[in-house]
Every structure is written in structure tokens, then in C-alpha cells.
Design an enzyme around this catalytic site. Structure first.
Site, PDB file in Angstrom:
ATOM      1  N   HIS A 111     114.261  45.344   4.580  1.00 51.09           N
ATOM      2  CA  HIS A 111     115.227  44.811   5.991  1.00 51.09           C
ATOM      3  C   HIS A 111     116.653  44.339   5.370  1.00 51.09           C
ATOM      4  O   HIS A 111     117.154  43.934   6.063  1.00 51.09           O
ATOM      5  CB  HIS A 111     114.415  43.794   6.696  1.00 51.09           C
ATOM      6  CG  HIS A 111     113.300  44.275   7.182  1.00 51.09           C
ATOM      7  ND1 HIS A 111     112.157  43.389   7.736  1.00 51.09           N
ATOM      8  CD2 HIS A 111     112.547  45.558   7.354  1.00 51.09           C
ATOM      9  CE1 HIS A 111     110.961  44.139   8.026  1.00 51.09           C
ATOM     10  NE2 HIS A 111     111.485  45.554   7.858  1.00 51.09           N
ATOM     11  N   CYS A 119     130.751  47.271   5.479  1.00 47.00           N
ATOM     12  CA  CYS A 119     131.939  47.744   6.689  1.00 47.00           C
ATOM     13  C   CYS A 119     131.539  48.748   7.462  1.00 47.00           C
ATOM     14  O   CYS A 119     130.820  49.581   7.062  1.00 47.00           O
ATOM     15  CB  CYS A 119     133.071  48.301   5.835  1.00 47.00           C
ATOM     16  SG  CYS A 119     134.312  48.995   6.812  1.00 47.00           S
ATOM     17  N   ALA A 223     100.964  29.805   0.648  1.00 43.20           N
ATOM     18  CA  ALA A 223     101.303  30.763  -0.494  1.00 43.20           C
ATOM     19  C   ALA A 223     101.677  29.860  -1.880  1.00 43.20           C
ATOM     20  O   ALA A 223     101.204  30.550  -2.868  1.00 43.20           O
ATOM     21  CB  ALA A 223     102.436  31.772  -0.019  1.00 43.20           C
TER      22      ALA A 223
HETATM   23  C1  BV8 Z   1     112.388  51.585  12.634  1.00 45.01           C
HETATM   24  C2  BV8 Z   1     116.055  41.830   9.555  1.00 45.01           C
HETATM   25  C3  BV8 Z   1     112.700  53.799  13.417  1.00 45.01           C
HETATM   26  C4  BV8 Z   1     117.134  41.229  10.639  1.00 45.01           C
HETATM   27  C5  BV8 Z   1     114.010  42.487  10.641  1.00 45.01           C
HETATM   28  C6  BV8 Z   1     106.131  51.579  15.446  1.00 45.01           C
HETATM   29  C7  BV8 Z   1     106.940  52.388  14.278  1.00 45.01           C
HETATM   30  C8  BV8 Z   1     107.878  52.145  14.039  1.00 45.01           C
HETATM   31  C9  BV8 Z   1     109.058  51.217  14.722  1.00 45.01           C
HETATM   32  C10 BV8 Z   1     108.247  50.560  15.752  1.00 45.01           C
HETATM   33  C11 BV8 Z   1     106.976  50.740  16.077  1.00 45.01           C
HETATM   34  N1  BV8 Z   1     106.634  49.999  16.996  1.00 45.01           N
HETATM   35  C12 BV8 Z   1     107.691  49.111  17.437  1.00 45.01           C
HETATM   36  C13 BV8 Z   1     108.793  49.713  16.523  1.00 45.01           C
HETATM   37  C14 BV8 Z   1     110.309  48.890  16.609  1.00 45.01           C
HETATM   38  C15 BV8 Z   1     110.535  47.965  15.802  1.00 45.01           C
HETATM   39  C16 BV8 Z   1     108.943  46.932  15.656  1.00 45.01           C
HETATM   40  O1  BV8 Z   1     108.381  46.710  14.835  1.00 45.01           O
HETATM   41  N2  BV8 Z   1     109.132  45.866  16.562  1.00 45.01           N
HETATM   42  C17 BV8 Z   1     108.090  44.976  16.558  1.00 45.01           C
HETATM   43  C18 BV8 Z   1     108.581  43.634  17.058  1.00 45.01           C
HETATM   44  C19 BV8 Z   1     107.052  45.532  17.608  1.00 45.01           C
HETATM   45  N3  BV8 Z   1     110.859  48.299  14.407  1.00 45.01           N
HETATM   46  C20 BV8 Z   1     112.110  48.404  14.227  1.00 45.01           C
HETATM   47  O2  BV8 Z   1     112.679  48.577  14.963  1.00 45.01           O
HETATM   48  C21 BV8 Z   1     112.239  48.973  12.755  1.00 45.01           C
HETATM   49  N4  BV8 Z   1     112.880  50.254  12.811  1.00 45.01           N
HETATM   50  O3  BV8 Z   1     111.116  51.340  12.649  1.00 45.01           O
HETATM   51  O4  BV8 Z   1     113.255  52.566  12.785  1.00 45.01           O
HETATM   52  C22 BV8 Z   1     112.365  53.564  15.095  1.00 45.01           C
HETATM   53  C23 BV8 Z   1     113.478  52.909  15.662  1.00 45.01           C
HETATM   54  C24 BV8 Z   1     113.259  52.889  17.079  1.00 45.01           C
HETATM   55  C25 BV8 Z   1     112.083  52.928  17.519  1.00 45.01           C
HETATM   56  C26 BV8 Z   1     111.109  53.507  16.845  1.00 45.01           C
HETATM   57  C27 BV8 Z   1     111.358  53.688  15.486  1.00 45.01           C
HETATM   58  C28 BV8 Z   1     113.130  47.791  11.993  1.00 45.01           C
HETATM   59  C29 BV8 Z   1     112.492  46.647  11.982  1.00 45.01           C
HETATM   60  C30 BV8 Z   1     113.107  45.563  11.139  1.00 45.01           C
HETATM   61  C31 BV8 Z   1     113.714  44.525  11.799  1.00 45.01           C
HETATM   62  N5  BV8 Z   1     114.620  43.499  11.094  1.00 45.01           N
HETATM   63  N6  BV8 Z   1     114.847  41.445  10.003  1.00 45.01           N
HETATM   64  C32 BV8 Z   1     117.075  39.796  10.441  1.00 45.01           C
HETATM   65  O5  BV8 Z   1     116.336  39.220   9.809  1.00 45.01           O
HETATM   66  O6  BV8 Z   1     118.059  39.185  11.194  1.00 45.01           O
HETATM   67  S1  BV8 Z   1     112.465  42.065  11.328  1.00 45.01           S
HETATM   68  C33 BV8 Z   1     112.061  40.325  10.681  1.00 45.01           C
HETATM   69  O7  BV8 Z   1     110.514  40.154  10.989  1.00 45.01           O
HETATM   70  C34 BV8 Z   1     112.168  40.038   9.350  1.00 45.01           C
HETATM   71  O8  BV8 Z   1     112.568  41.054   8.421  1.00 45.01           O
HETATM   72  C35 BV8 Z   1     110.820  39.264   8.961  1.00 45.01           C
HETATM   73  O9  BV8 Z   1     110.409  39.444   7.606  1.00 45.01           O
HETATM   74  C36 BV8 Z   1     110.016  40.406   9.765  1.00 45.01           C
HETATM   75  C37 BV8 Z   1     108.585  40.266   9.774  1.00 45.01           C
HETATM   76  O10 BV8 Z   1     108.147  39.014  10.338  1.00 45.01           O
HETATM   77  P1  BV8 Z   1     107.396  38.284   9.270  1.00 45.01           P
HETATM   78  O11 BV8 Z   1     108.164  38.134   7.954  1.00 45.01           O
HETATM   79  O12 BV8 Z   1     106.024  38.778   9.183  1.00 45.01           O
HETATM   80  O13 BV8 Z   1     107.589  36.723   9.792  1.00 45.01           O
HETATM   81  P2  BV8 Z   1     106.873  35.938  10.829  1.00 45.01           P
HETATM   82  O14 BV8 Z   1     107.350  34.551  11.181  1.00 45.01           O
HETATM   83  O15 BV8 Z   1     106.608  36.888  11.977  1.00 45.01           O
HETATM   84  O16 BV8 Z   1     105.281  35.389  10.188  1.00 45.01           O
HETATM   85  C38 BV8 Z   1     105.448  34.619   9.022  1.00 45.01           C
HETATM   86  C39 BV8 Z   1     103.789  34.552   8.579  1.00 45.01           C
HETATM   87  O17 BV8 Z   1     103.790  33.845   7.551  1.00 45.01           O
HETATM   88  C40 BV8 Z   1     102.723  34.170   9.498  1.00 45.01           C
HETATM   89  O18 BV8 Z   1     101.833  34.815   9.567  1.00 45.01           O
HETATM   90  C41 BV8 Z   1     102.443  32.667   9.281  1.00 45.01           C
HETATM   91  O19 BV8 Z   1     101.017  32.349   9.324  1.00 45.01           O
HETATM   92  C42 BV8 Z   1     102.626  32.851   7.654  1.00 45.01           C
HETATM   93  N7  BV8 Z   1     103.017  31.688   7.027  1.00 45.01           N
HETATM   94  C43 BV8 Z   1     103.713  30.695   7.398  1.00 45.01           C
HETATM   95  N8  BV8 Z   1     103.718  29.660   6.613  1.00 45.01           N
HETATM   96  C44 BV8 Z   1     103.298  30.057   5.279  1.00 45.01           C
HETATM   97  C45 BV8 Z   1     102.434  31.358   5.708  1.00 45.01           C
HETATM   98  N9  BV8 Z   1     101.814  31.920   4.701  1.00 45.01           N
HETATM   99  C46 BV8 Z   1     101.631  31.463   3.670  1.00 45.01           C
HETATM  100  N10 BV8 Z   1     102.128  30.266   3.268  1.00 45.01           N
HETATM  101  C47 BV8 Z   1     102.778  29.542   4.018  1.00 45.01           C
HETATM  102  N11 BV8 Z   1     103.533  28.408   3.766  1.00 45.01           N
END
Ligand code: BV8
Length: 238
Positions: A111, A119, A223
Site C-alpha cells: 500500500h 508528483c 505480536a
Molecule cells: C484495489 C493506504 C482494484 C492508505 C490502505 C475485492 C477485490 C479487490 C478490491 C476490493 C474488493 N472488495 C472491496 C474492494 C475495494 C477495497 C477494499 O478492500 N475495501 C475494503 C474496506 C472492503 N480495496 C481497494 O480499494 C484496493 N484497491 O483492489 O484496486 C479495485 C479498485 C476498485 C474496486 C475494485 C477493485 C486498495 C486497498 C488499499 C487501501 N489503502 N492503506 C493509508 O494508509 O492511508 S488500506 C489500510 O488498511 C492500511 O494499509 C492497513 O494496513 C490496511 C488493512 O488494515 P490492517 O492492517 O489489517 O489494520 P486493522 O486496523 O484493520 O487491523 C489490525 C489488526 O491487528 C487487528 O486484527 C487487531 O486485532 C490486530 N492487532 C492489534 N494489536 C495487535 C494486533 N495483533 C498482534 N499484536 C498486536 N499488538
């Protein structure tokens, strides 16, 4: 499930949870970044084009938070694994840059990276670690807007980056999944792809996720504690 020693081929997928113990807020937790914001309002190209200053203020706030954070024992354990396992690929969803700061070399930043800017006119990417930035929104020497070099929702991942991740998932013996909620695609599909190609899936998280349903082993805990323990266990086994 039978315990096993150091895998020959290891792919690692990390999410925000691996950086939580470094003080970097996760996205979806109770104190998560998204709690006060709506990703569709900020982490999208449309939002940036509509109000680049607002989006940059959010990224500057995050850069300020992350800037003082250091890698933790989990990041450092992955550096040790990389040094010991020839076929090693680290795939991260994180944009915080902590894996590279810890010393990881073979990192696929799915990501992007919050410390890089791109740019909008020329597409050139520059590292910008100066914080705060001198002007918001920042501009390139050519006069065009600079954007964070991250992948926003609705944007496709860079093809070469995504291909490297798919290649690693399809060829590894073990996929280690650390600190991700398994929500964001296409990253969330990587463990399932690895499983489908015969890999063992080992998950480390503080809670169950959609990946837990098909993981061969789910280790519940921080982790920064569980990853060093796992590495010690792997090294002790034949
Ligand atoms: C795309 C950068 C083609 C920006 C981010 C199916 C296929 C393809 C796409 C999609 C699809 N369904 C939906 C989509 C669209 C979308 C998507 O996935 N939406 C989701 C919300 C449903 N995907 C996209 O748009 C992607 N593009 O596929 O292009 C396309 C285009 C349009 C339509 C279709 C296809 C692009 C996705 C990238 C988005 N950018 N970040 C920024 O950061 O500002 S995503 C963002 O979420 C971060 O990168 C982050 O890393 C990522 C995932 O979240 P996690 O890392 O999992 O973090 P989270 O807080 O959720 O979870 C933390 C976990 O850690 C928890 O489980 C917790 O329990 C655990 N935890 C906490 N503390 C600890 C721990 N574990 C261990 N130890 C600890 N101490």
C-alpha cells in the site's frame, strides 16, 4: 496440529497490528485511525482532488504520530527470519516504514509508504521525512500537487508489487500472517491463495479474524511477544 521447524520458504503478511506495540495506531481497533474518520472521506483520490489540504492534514497528523515510533521485537524478529531463510518475502500492508527501519530488506510495500510523496503531474516519487512539511498541500518544483505515495481505496495496487506478493504466496511453504484484520483486498486474499497452493498458514493476532477460520495455527497474543516466541520454537525443532 504438528509443530514444525524453520520453513524452507516463508512468506509473511503484516498489517497494522505488528506496529501497534510501537505506538502506531491501528485502523479498526477501538482507538483506531478510522474511528474518528471515514476512509472513504480521506483515503481516496476523489477526496484528495476535492480537498488536498484536508487529506494532507490527516497524513501530516499520522506522520507526526509515526515519526517518533521505533520498530519493536516483532519487526526485529522478521529481520532475523529473513537472515536465516533464503526464500523469504515480507509483504506489508503498512505504510509506516517500520519494517525497513528495523532492517528488513526483501519488503513488498503493498500500500505504499507514508514517507514518500509522488508528483501528480510527473509521477516522480521522492522521500520526504521532513515534518511538518513546509507547505500544505506540498507542491513539486514543476508546480503540480504532491500526494502521499500510498494506495488509496479504489486505486489499483502497482502491478509489479501485487505480482511479487502473489508469487510469494503461491510458492511459500508457510505463510505467517501477523496483525491484520483480513478486511482489505486484495491483500486479505493472499493467505487463502497460499493455503490453496499447499502452504501452512500461521496467524498471530490478539483476536480471531476471518483468516482464523482456515489458518492451520492461530496464536493469540501480542505480536511483539508471540513472534519472538514462535521463532525460538521454530529454531528448536528439527
Ligand atoms: C484495489 C493506504 C482494484 C492508505 C490502505 C475485492 C477485490 C479487490 C478490491 C476490493 C474488493 N472488495 C472491496 C474492494 C475495494 C477495497 C477494499 O478492500 N475495501 C475494503 C474496506 C472492503 N480495496 C481497494 O480499494 C484496493 N484497491 O483492489 O484496486 C479495485 C479498485 C476498485 C474496486 C475494485 C477493485 C486498495 C486497498 C488499499 C487501501 N489503502 N492503506 C493509508 O494508509 O492511508 S488500506 C489500510 O488498511 C492500511 O494499509 C492497513 O494496513 C490496511 C488493512 O488494515 P490492517 O492492517 O489489517 O489494520 P486493522 O486496523 O484493520 O487491523 C489490525 C489488526 O491487528 C487487528 O486484527 C487487531 O486485532 C490486530 N492487532 C492489534 N494489536 C495487535 C494486533 N495483533 C498482534 N499484536 C498486536 N499488538
Amino acid at each position: 496440529m504438528a509443530a514444525s521447524g524453520i520453513p524452507q520458504g516463508l512468506a509473511v503478511l503484516t498489517g497494522a497490528g505488528i506496529s501497534a506495540d510501537s505506538g502506531v495506531p491501528t485502523f479498526r481497533g477501538e482507538h483506531g485511525l478510522w474511528r474518528n474518520f471515514h476512509p472513504q472521506e480521506l483515503a481516496t483520490l476523489a477526496a484528495f482532488c476535492r480537498d488536498p489540504a484536508l487529506v494532507w492534514e490527516w497524513y501530516e497528523w499520522r506522520r507526526g504520530l509515526i515519526g517518533d515510533c521505533q520498530p519493536n521485537a516483532a519487526h526485529r524478529t522478521l529481520v532475523k527470519m529473513e537472515g536465516a531463510i533464503p526464500q523469504f518475502t515480507l509483504i506489508t500492508q503498512n505504510v509506516d516504514g517500520l519494517h525497513r527501519l528495523a532492517g528488513s530488506q526483501r519488503v513488498v510495500e503493498l500500500h505504499g509508504n507514508i514517507w514518500q510523496v509522488r508528483c501528480m503531474q510527473e509521477g516522480t516519487v521522492t522521500e520526504r521525512r521532513d515534518h511538518p512539511l513546509p507547505e500544505i498541500p506540498p507542491r513539486c518544483e514543476c508546480g503540480a500537487l504532491l500526494r502521499p505515495d500510498v494506495v488509496w481505496f479504489g486505486e489499483s495496487l502497482p502491478p509489479d508489487t501485487l505480482q511479487a506478493a502473489f508469487d510469494a504466496a503461491q510458492s511459500c511453504q508457510v505463510m505467517l500472517v501477523v496483525g491484520t484484520s483480513g478486511v482489505v483486498e486484495p491483500a486479505a486474499s493472499l493467505p487463502r491463495i497460499a493455503k490453496g497452493c499447499g502452504a501452512r498458514v500461521v496467524e498471530v493476532n490478539v483476536e480471531a479474524t476471518p483468516i482464523s477460520r482456515y489458518a492451520d495455527e492461530t496464536i493469540l497474543g501480542l505480536a511483539s511477544i508471540e513472534l519472538p516466541r514462535l521463532w525460538t520454537r521454530w529454531q528448536a525443532l528439527p
